[in-house]
Each structure stands twice: as C-alpha cells, then as structure tokens.
Design a protein around this motif. Structure first.
Motif, short mmCIF file in Angstrom:
data_model
loop_
_atom_site.label_atom_id
_atom_site.label_comp_id
_atom_site.label_asym_id
_atom_site.label_seq_id
_atom_site.Cartn_x
_atom_site.Cartn_y
_atom_site.Cartn_z
N TRP A 1 20.00 -12.48 48.15
CA TRP A 1 21.19 -12.38 48.99
C TRP A 1 22.13 -11.70 47.88
CZ3 TRP A 1 20.88 -12.24 54.00
CH2 TRP A 1 19.95 -13.02 54.63
N SER B 1 13.31 -5.84 53.65
CA SER B 1 14.65 -6.22 54.49
C SER B 1 15.60 -5.40 54.52
CB SER B 1 14.92 -7.80 53.96
OG SER B 1 16.19 -8.08 54.47
N ASP C 1 9.96 -12.20 47.63
CA ASP C 1 11.06 -12.71 48.55
C ASP C 1 12.36 -12.48 47.48
OD1 ASP C 1 9.85 -12.96 50.73
OD2 ASP C 1 10.01 -15.25 50.76
N ILE D 1 18.48 -6.54 55.67
CA ILE D 1 19.70 -7.41 55.56
C ILE D 1 20.11 -7.94 54.31
CG2 ILE D 1 20.57 -9.44 56.79
CD1 ILE D 1 19.63 -7.38 58.63
N HIS D 2 19.25 -8.07 53.28
CA HIS D 2 19.48 -8.62 52.13
C HIS D 2 20.21 -7.60 50.90
CE1 HIS D 2 16.61 -11.57 53.21
NE2 HIS D 2 16.77 -12.28 52.54
N GLU E 1 11.84 -8.47 49.93
CA GLU E 1 13.43 -8.58 50.29
C GLU E 1 14.10 -8.68 48.80
OE1 GLU E 1 13.25 -11.98 52.75
OE2 GLU E 1 14.00 -13.16 51.24
N HIS F 1 4.27 -11.23 50.28
CA HIS F 1 5.67 -11.07 50.45
C HIS F 1 6.40 -11.46 49.29
CE1 HIS F 1 6.52 -15.40 51.43
NE2 HIS F 1 5.50 -15.36 52.12
N SER G 1 7.11 -2.73 54.19
CA SER G 1 8.35 -3.25 54.81
C SER G 1 9.25 -3.78 53.86
CB SER G 1 7.99 -4.03 55.94
OG SER G 1 7.43 -5.35 55.52
N GLU H 1 16.10 -9.88 59.77
CA GLU H 1 15.52 -11.24 59.42
C GLU H 1 16.30 -12.17 60.71
OE1 GLU H 1 15.32 -13.03 55.55
OE2 GLU H 1 16.59 -14.53 56.03
N ARG I 1 13.23 -3.92 58.00
CA ARG I 1 13.14 -4.85 58.92
C ARG I 1 14.45 -5.70 59.16
NH1 ARG I 1 13.27 -9.55 56.14
NH2 ARG I 1 11.73 -9.70 54.03
N ASP J 1 5.27 -6.83 52.19
CA ASP J 1 6.65 -7.02 52.40
C ASP J 1 7.62 -7.68 51.43
OD1 ASP J 1 8.96 -7.30 54.49
OD2 ASP J 1 8.59 -9.62 53.91
N GLN K 1 11.32 -10.07 60.53
CA GLN K 1 11.03 -11.02 60.14
C GLN K 1 11.45 -12.11 60.86
OE1 GLN K 1 12.59 -12.56 56.36
NE2 GLN K 1 10.44 -13.06 55.42
#
Length: 472
Positions: free
Chosen positions: A248, A277, A210, A279-280, A245, A208, A275, A31, A29, A243, A70
C-alpha cells in the motif's frame, strides 16, 4: 496446391494499444473485499451493498480498463458456524455482476482482516466451509480467472494466523475444493513446496506475490533474488498464472520509499506476471489516512519514460510499432504504459500464407505469431481459424493450436530470445462461391475473445486477417 497467397499483416501502432486493454485474463486488476455475512466492503466499511464498491471502483479506474478483480470474500461472520443462504446469495449476486461486466475474479476466501485479526475459523470449521464452498465454486468457475489459496491468516496470506494449521493438509483440501481446470495460487513458493514436486497437483499451483517492493523488506516473505524461493519462482512461473501487488502506498509513503518502475518491470518479466493490482500504490482515494496527500509510486510511473534502447539492453520484449503512431511517428511511452500493456500476453501476427488445395477442398494456412508480453496466455484455452460469410456467420472452423503454449521466449532462456510461433491448420473451403473473410478467433472458457496487436478489423470477437474470393 493451386495458389499460394502471402500477406504481411500490419502491426497495431502504439497510439492504438489501449484498444487491447479489454483482452481477457491479463492486465491490471481491481481489489474488492466483501464481508459476505454483513454485506459491506471489508476495507472501506462505510461503502455498503453487495456490488456498490465494485461499480464505484471500476468507474474510478476504467481509463486503464481492468478486466480482472481480486475478490476477497470474508467469512468473518461465520467463524463458529456454517455458511448460510445469506452468504451464498451475497457471493452469487457479486459474481453475477462481475460476469455481467465481462470481468473475471481472482477469488480468495479469508477471515482475518489485519494482523492477527480476532475472527478466524478453527480447522474443523474451515474444512466444513471448504466442503460447502466446493459446489459454489464449480457453479461459477466460468467467472474465475484463478483461485488464491486464502483462508489462513491475515488477509488469507498464510501468515499472522490466530490458529496454527497443518498447511499441507489445508492446501490439499483447497485443491480438492477447486475444480481441476482452475489453477490455485499461494503467497510464497515455500507453501507450494509442502506438497513435494512429485505430488499429482503440484503443477496446478502458481503464485501471488502480495508485496512487490523490489528492495528487500520485512514484508516480502524472503522472496528476494538469490534465495531458493526466488529461484523456484523463476523456474516455475513460465507455466503458471502469476499475480501480484505493490505494498500500500500509505505504508511505503509513510516510510519515505518509492518503488522503482524499472526494477518492477524486470521483476514482472522475470517472473512472467499475468496480472497486477492497479489499486496498490496508485491514488488510493479510499485508503489514504491522515494528512497523507503525496503521490504514490504508480503515479510517478505515469511520468517516467521508457525507450527501446533500455528494453533492448535488458532483453525485454516490445513490438517496434508500440513506439509509433498510425503515421509512423515516434511517440513517448511511460513505464506505466509498458507495464499496463505487457502484463500477460501481447500477441501480434506477422506473415500469413494461404494455400488453396482445390482437389482436397482445403485451405492450407500458416500464420506467424509473436508474444511480446511477460507471459504465455495461460487463462485462454482455444484458438481457431474461421471463415466468415457476408452475413457475418462463421461457416467453417479449424483449430489453430493451444494458445497456452505461446510463450514470449523459450522458458529458461536467459537471453529471452523472442519466439516466432508458426501456427498451421487445414481449413475446409466454403461450399459456395463468394467473398469470405478469414479470421482468427482466440478465447477463454467464458467466451471472451482476444484482439491481437494488428491493425485489422476485430468483428464480433474475430480478428479478420484478410478477405478471400472463392470460386467453387
């Protein structure tokens, strides 16, 4: 029964597995964080405009075809007042664009950007916002994959909050705000536990995570193997949308640690992730700071291989053909490939039997299905066998069961023995003689269709299993 036809359906070779990435309600996904009062991206303020960052982000990552986003709607500009038409118009424009792109949202409302952010509504204003948002969410439920609790604390993660809240009261208010047909996710199992497992809404609440770091870290909220929260996650996740992630990359890279792809795969399978992330800890062009120009964890995952022997040793699902090209030759796969393709569901049909019951004007159908993904397809809601005529019209349909029950293995089975789901149906025969295609149609409430992992035609959202010549 006058005639029985048995067909072995060819599996999709791994060299074509990217053709499945547009399947809905699963996978990597994006973000997006939109300040709905000021109309800019909350993470990257220099990108203004309601949908500009969504479009740019999708373009940057479209090679991995994310079908989920997200979506943080930051209500920071309304900490002391009701939402106005500007807020609702901004949110509607964004969700309309997401809908047009064929994507769905993991929707979250929040106020505080960063730890102990200064902008946050108090209890009464927050409850008023929930009251205002309920009709908006119901109106747009078709474009929402799952709702994430949000509202409280930094990034809506329920920690580092400017104010103290009765969290049970707030979670119950969120559950009332969100239509019952949508699941609600919370950051940690302990927050779900506030309801008590006899609460009528308890089974709607998923998770989720995170901060998937694999190694224990201060940011993981205590969600580590051996903890009560971890055990609860393992027990309940087979029945829920999950979900997550990574942290970072800028955080982990700065501390000199790298997130192990094999440990991540084990975690994603054990907790039945739908799902994750994209991106991370992966490129992060918009988020890098200073002279941080190193490679992040996911970028290494794209280089690190995976093979059947490791998957077998760790009782992880895979289809034999996933390691082959269309000529039957072995191909190299990476840990990134495996995670990308196995988040959520990976449905493959095996044997198909068609029995013609002429006296009843029915076709008796039996189809064997396996799910090689991490999770049951909880975001889907329908499956049907259909006849398709030569003009492409669906002329008859019969239910093929509820796909949300197609688990990869029996929940709680420590050996993760792959299940063979036998799907049976009686489909009325066509009224007129001719050649008809027999199809399997699987979809969600938004009308998005699923392609199964077989090397067969996929036409107008229907998996064409075979052709049948019918003499009326």
């Amino acid at each position: 029964m006058n005639h029985v036809q048995k067909i072995a359906l060819r599996p999709l070779p791994g060299s074509k597995s990217t053709e499945l990435l547009r399947n809905p309600d699963r996978g990597f996904r994006l973000e997006i964080a939109l300040d709905v009062g000021r109309n800019y991206n909350s993470h990257v303020p220099e990108v203004s405009g309601t949908t500009a960052f969504l479009q740019k982000h999708y373009e940057d990552y479209k090679g991995d075809c994310p079908m989920l986003a997200q979506t943080y709607f930051y209500l920071s500009a309304y900490e002391n007042k009701d939402l106005d038409d500007i807020a609702f118009d901004t949110m509607q424009i964004f969700l309309d664009e997401l809908r047009q792109m064929g994507m769905r949202a993991l929707l979250r409302f929040a106020y505080q950007m960063g730890y102990y952010g200064p902008e946050c509504a108090d209890r009464d204003q927050m409850l008023r916002h929930m009251e205002q948002l309920a009709p908006f969410i119901r109106k747009n439920k078709d474009v929402i994959h799952v709702y994430q609790a949000g509202f409280i604390g930094s990034w809506g993660e329920w920690h580092s909050s400017k104010y103290e809240f009765d969290r049970k009261e707030m979670l119950e208010s969120i559950l009332r705000m969100v239509p019952e047909e949508l699941q609600v996710q919370v950051r940690l199992p302990e927050y779900k536990g506030l309801l008590g497992n006899d609460h009528p809404q308890y089974k709607r609440v998923g998770f989720h995570d995170d901060f998937i770091a694999i190694k224990p870290n201060s940011g993981d909220g205590g969600l580590i193997p051996g903890s009560a929260q971890y055990a609860q996650f393992c027990e309940e996740s087979p029945f829920l949308l999950i979900d997550g992630e990574l942290p970072w990359g800028e955080w982990s890279f700065g501390d000199g640690w790298y997130i192990d792809p094999y440990g991540t795969i084990m975690r994603l399978a054990e907790h039945h992730y739908t799902s994750l992330s994209l991106i991370h800890n992966n490129r992060e062009e918009y988020y890098r700071q200073g002279d941080d120009d190193g490679k992040y964890s996911m970028e290494y995952w794209k280089e690190i291989g995976i093979d059947p022997s490791w998957l077998q040793l760790n009782r992880l699902p895979y289809a034999d053909a996933w390691f082959l090209d269309e000529h039957g030759n072995e191909i190299r796969r990476t840990t990134f490939d495996y995670i990308r393709d196995h988040l959520g569901y990976y449905l493959q049909a095996g044997r198909l039997e068609i029995g013609m019951l002429r006296e009843k004007q029915l076709a008796s159908l039996t189809l064997e299905l396996r799910n090689y993904g991490f999770a049951a397809p909880h975001g889907l809601e329908s499956a049907a066998f259909v006849w398709i005529d030569q003009q492409g019209n669906e002329i008859q349909a019969s239910s093929a069961g509820d796909p949300r029950h197609w688990h990869p293995h029996e929940p709680g089975d420590a050996k993760r023995s792959l299940l063979a789901h036998v799907v049976q149906a009686s489909l009325p025969l066509p009224e007129h003689a001719g050649v008809y295609r027999l199809g399997l149609k699987i979809g969600n409430s938004a009308g998005h269709s699923v392609r199964i992992a077989n090397d067969i035609p996929f036409v107008q959202g229907v998996n064409v299993l075979t052709e049948v010549e019918w003499q009326a």
